[in-house]
Each structure stands twice: as structure tokens, then as C-alpha cells.
Design a protein around this motif. Structure first.
Motif, PDB file in Angstrom:
ATOM      1  N   ASN A 143      -0.089  12.760  -2.595  1.00 29.69           N
ATOM      2  CA  ASN A 143      -0.124  11.598  -1.695  1.00 29.69           C
ATOM      3  C   ASN A 143      -1.444  10.847  -1.831  1.00 29.69           C
ATOM      4  O   ASN A 143      -1.473   9.612  -1.934  1.00 29.69           O
ATOM      5  CB  ASN A 143       0.030  12.041  -0.231  1.00 29.69           C
ATOM      6  CG  ASN A 143       1.465  12.150   0.203  1.00 29.69           C
ATOM      7  OD1 ASN A 143       2.368  11.681  -0.472  1.00 29.69           O
ATOM      8  ND2 ASN A 143       1.686  12.780   1.343  1.00 29.69           N
ATOM      9  N   GLY A 157      -8.278   1.874   1.824  1.00 27.55           N
ATOM     10  CA  GLY A 157      -7.882   3.221   2.206  1.00 27.55           C
ATOM     11  C   GLY A 157      -8.925   3.885   3.081  1.00 27.55           C
ATOM     12  O   GLY A 157     -10.126   3.686   2.879  1.00 27.55           O
ATOM     13  N   ILE A 186      -3.629   3.578   4.680  1.00 29.09           N
ATOM     14  CA  ILE A 186      -4.017   2.391   3.931  1.00 29.09           C
ATOM     15  C   ILE A 186      -3.727   1.180   4.808  1.00 29.09           C
ATOM     16  O   ILE A 186      -2.795   1.188   5.611  1.00 29.09           O
ATOM     17  CB  ILE A 186      -3.306   2.255   2.577  1.00 29.09           C
ATOM     18  CG1 ILE A 186      -1.785   2.156   2.738  1.00 29.09           C
ATOM     19  CG2 ILE A 186      -3.707   3.373   1.635  1.00 29.09           C
ATOM     20  CD1 ILE A 186      -1.063   1.675   1.498  1.00 29.09           C
ATOM     21  N   GLU A 222       4.680   7.153   5.981  1.00 29.40           N
ATOM     22  CA  GLU A 222       5.347   6.300   4.996  1.00 29.40           C
ATOM     23  C   GLU A 222       6.149   5.154   5.609  1.00 29.40           C
ATOM     24  O   GLU A 222       6.921   4.490   4.912  1.00 29.40           O
ATOM     25  CB  GLU A 222       6.274   7.135   4.085  1.00 29.40           C
ATOM     26  CG  GLU A 222       5.683   8.427   3.571  1.00 29.40           C
ATOM     27  CD  GLU A 222       4.544   8.220   2.587  1.00 29.40           C
ATOM     28  OE1 GLU A 222       4.416   7.106   2.049  1.00 29.40           O
ATOM     29  OE2 GLU A 222       3.783   9.185   2.359  1.00 29.40           O
ATOM     30  N   CYS A 266      -5.953  -4.087  -0.505  1.00 34.26           N
ATOM     31  CA  CYS A 266      -5.645  -2.793   0.119  1.00 34.26           C
ATOM     32  C   CYS A 266      -6.918  -1.984   0.321  1.00 34.26           C
ATOM     33  O   CYS A 266      -7.751  -1.859  -0.594  1.00 34.26           O
ATOM     34  CB  CYS A 266      -4.675  -2.027  -0.774  1.00 34.26           C
ATOM     35  SG  CYS A 266      -4.215  -0.393  -0.159  1.00 34.26           S
ATOM     36  N   TYR A 322      -1.968   6.864  -3.270  1.00 29.36           N
ATOM     37  CA  TYR A 322      -2.503   5.765  -2.474  1.00 29.36           C
ATOM     38  C   TYR A 322      -3.909   5.361  -2.925  1.00 29.36           C
ATOM     39  O   TYR A 322      -4.275   4.182  -2.816  1.00 29.36           O
ATOM     40  CB  TYR A 322      -2.492   6.133  -0.989  1.00 29.36           C
ATOM     41  CG  TYR A 322      -1.109   6.047  -0.398  1.00 29.36           C
ATOM     42  CD1 TYR A 322      -0.525   4.820  -0.138  1.00 29.36           C
ATOM     43  CD2 TYR A 322      -0.373   7.188  -0.112  1.00 29.36           C
ATOM     44  CE1 TYR A 322       0.754   4.727   0.403  1.00 29.36           C
ATOM     45  CE2 TYR A 322       0.904   7.113   0.434  1.00 29.36           C
ATOM     46  CZ  TYR A 322       1.455   5.870   0.685  1.00 29.36           C
ATOM     47  OH  TYR A 322       2.719   5.786   1.213  1.00 29.36           O
ATOM     48  N   CYS A 354      -6.009   1.012  -4.165  1.00 27.44           N
ATOM     49  CA  CYS A 354      -7.027   0.440  -3.283  1.00 27.44           C
ATOM     50  C   CYS A 354      -8.055  -0.443  -3.979  1.00 27.44           C
ATOM     51  O   CYS A 354      -8.528  -0.154  -5.085  1.00 27.44           O
ATOM     52  CB  CYS A 354      -7.753   1.564  -2.562  1.00 27.44           C
ATOM     53  SG  CYS A 354      -6.713   2.425  -1.360  1.00 27.44           S
TER      54      CYS A 354
END
Length: 269
Positions: free
Chosen positions: A147, A136, A127, A101, A134, A151, A155
Motif C-alpha cells: 500500500n 502523502g 493522500i 480506499e 498529490c 501511494y 506523490c
């Protein structure tokens, strides 16, 4: 502005993923030999001189096989967690560390790691961001955790594990302990688990899904592609091969351009 991505190899025989923009590039894992990395980048027309860093997801051999020789040859910084490096048994002159993080800027790219469930010392997914785009890299996932969902929703493009067909695994000749290791919550995602994540949590801006880390024995590229294509209209579905590199894909933020452009710079034989 865009991000360029390619899988150099994806599977239990070795994993290596390339992400770049116009100025800077990184590799996620080097689980194939240095020579194979060089050969595949060359075939794609990608320059090693643009690679600024390597990030290691965990210490299993199919993710670190080529790290030592590649980084010694080219002097490219490598990023681990402390536990991953300690358990990798790799000897390097210099090591960089990341924490979950906490974003790290590599040139104009921003890389954020987050913890995942896998049977390794301290495994992470990543990521990679450039402006509002973005990507991933989500493989070696025991479960779909909060999590991963958080995320995944961010993406524009994703490398997502779809490791095994549950029916094929159960009917396989694998011993019980190995079947349990794969499906027991700290192994790999099944087609069903990956498809559920895709159906329920994909972003409206998701342009490209590269299905990754497919099992040779317990899955079928044709089966996986058919499953996912049946559930989408706008997202391009690509299989990341166990044997060769993919094409290079340009991921362009939806506010700047429509969709993505695939640069097939060589023949996929």
C-alpha cells in the motif's frame, strides 16, 4: 494550481499536518494542544476559518491530544474509522467516519485513506489530491508495505517517517520490549527503511520530502538529512521538527510550474 503544506509538529510529543489549496484546508491529526495549533497557524499566516475537516490516523495520544478542544471550539468535522474512534475514548458531539480506499471530497480536496502497519486499532495513512497534485502523509509505519509503495509513487510531496537510526536504537538505554515495539513491524520506520523506499520508489515528479516523526533519543536531524540529500538531486529535503512548525510550502504540479516555492513567512529560530 497548487497545494500548500506545513508540519505544525512532528514527533512522539505530538503530530499535526496542514494541507490546503486556495479555498479549503484540512488537518491530519491534532496531537498538540488547541492553543499550540492556533499559535502555529497564526505564525504561519494560515487561517483556521479555511479548515474544513480533521482526519485522524489512529488513536495514540501524540495524534489526538488536541482534537476534542479544537473541534468543540471551532465546530470542524472530525473523521475517524469506527475502531479508531472507539479506542480513542474521546467524547464528541458528532463523528464522521472514513473507510480505506474510499475517497472523501472536502471542498475541492480529495482525501484517500489506506491501511498501514502500526500497533493501533485501525491505523491509516492518507493522500490528499487537488487536480493533478498529490501529497502523502505517511508516518507511524511498521513496515514498507505494498500500500505504502503504491501511494508513495503518486506523490509530488510527502511527509515520510524516518523515526530511528537502527544502531542508535540498539545502543540506547531503552528496555528490550520498547526496542522491539519500535522496530518489530508494527512500530516505526527506520532511516534505512525510509531511505530504501525513497531510492527505489519515488516518483520523478517528487518535489519535496519532509522527513517526519524523528525520535529525539534514537535519531539525529543532521544524520537523516545527510543520508537523504546524498541520494537526490531534484527533491528538496526538509526535516519536520519536534519543536516548531515548518515553513509553508507550495507544491505545484510539474506540468504547470517548475518545482515548489517555499514561503518562509517567519524566522526558524
Amino acid at each position: 494550481m497548487s497545494i500548500q503544506i506545513a508540519s505544525l509538529n512532528s514527533g512522539s510529543n505530538g503530530n499535526c499536518y496542514y494541507v490546503s489549496n486556495q479555498e479549503d484546508a484540512i488537518l491530519i491529526d491534532i496531537g498538540i494542544t488547541c492553543k499550540e495549533v492556533e499559535t502555529r497557524l497564526l505564525r504561519l499566516g494560515l487561517s483556521i476559518s479555511k479548515i474544513r475537516a480533521i482526519f485522524i490516523s489512529h488513536e495514540h495520544g501524540d495524534h489526538i491530544k488536541g482534537v476534542k478542544i479544537f473541534t468543540k471550539k471551532y465546530g470542524i468535522p472530525v473523521y475517524f474509522t469506527y475502531a479508531t474512534f472507539s479506542n480513542s475514548k474521546i467524547q464528541l458531539d458528532a463523528v464522521n467516519y472514513f473507510t480505506a480506499e474510499t475517497p472523501i471530497s472536502i471542498g475541492t480536496l480529495k482525501i484517500t485513506a489506506f491501511e498501514k502497519h502500526h500497533d493501533a486499532a485501525h491505523p491509516h495513512s492518507f493522500i490528499i489530491e487537488h487536480h493533478r497534485t498529490c501529497v502523502g502523509v505517511f508516518t507511524d509505519l511498521g513496515i514498507v508495505c505494498d500500500n505504502l509503495i503504491r501511494y508513495f509513487k503518486m506523490c509530488d510531496a510527502v511527509f515520510l517517517e524516518a523515526n530511528y537510526c537502527e544502531e542508535m536504537l540498539q545502543k540506547s538505554r531503552y528496555p528490550y520490549f520498547l526496542k522491539n515495539r519500535i522496530s518489530g513491524g508494527k512500530g516505526h520506520l527506520s532511516n534505512r527503511q525510509a531511505l530504501q523506499l525513497f531510492k527505489e520508489h519515488q516518483s520523478p515528479k517528487l518535489q519535496l520530502l519532509l522527513l517526519s516523526h524523528l525520535s529525539r533519543e534514537n535519531n539525529s536531524p543532521e544524520l537523516v538529512k545527510e543520508l537523504f540529500q546524498a541520494e537526490t538531486i531534484s527533491t528538496e529535503i526538509v526535516i519536520a521538527s519536534r519543536e516548531r512548525e515548518t515553513a509553508v510550502y507550495h507544491i505545484i504540479n510539474n506540468s504547470l510550474s517548475e518545482g515548489f516555492v517555499s514561503e518562509k513567512q517567519y524566522s526558524l529560530l
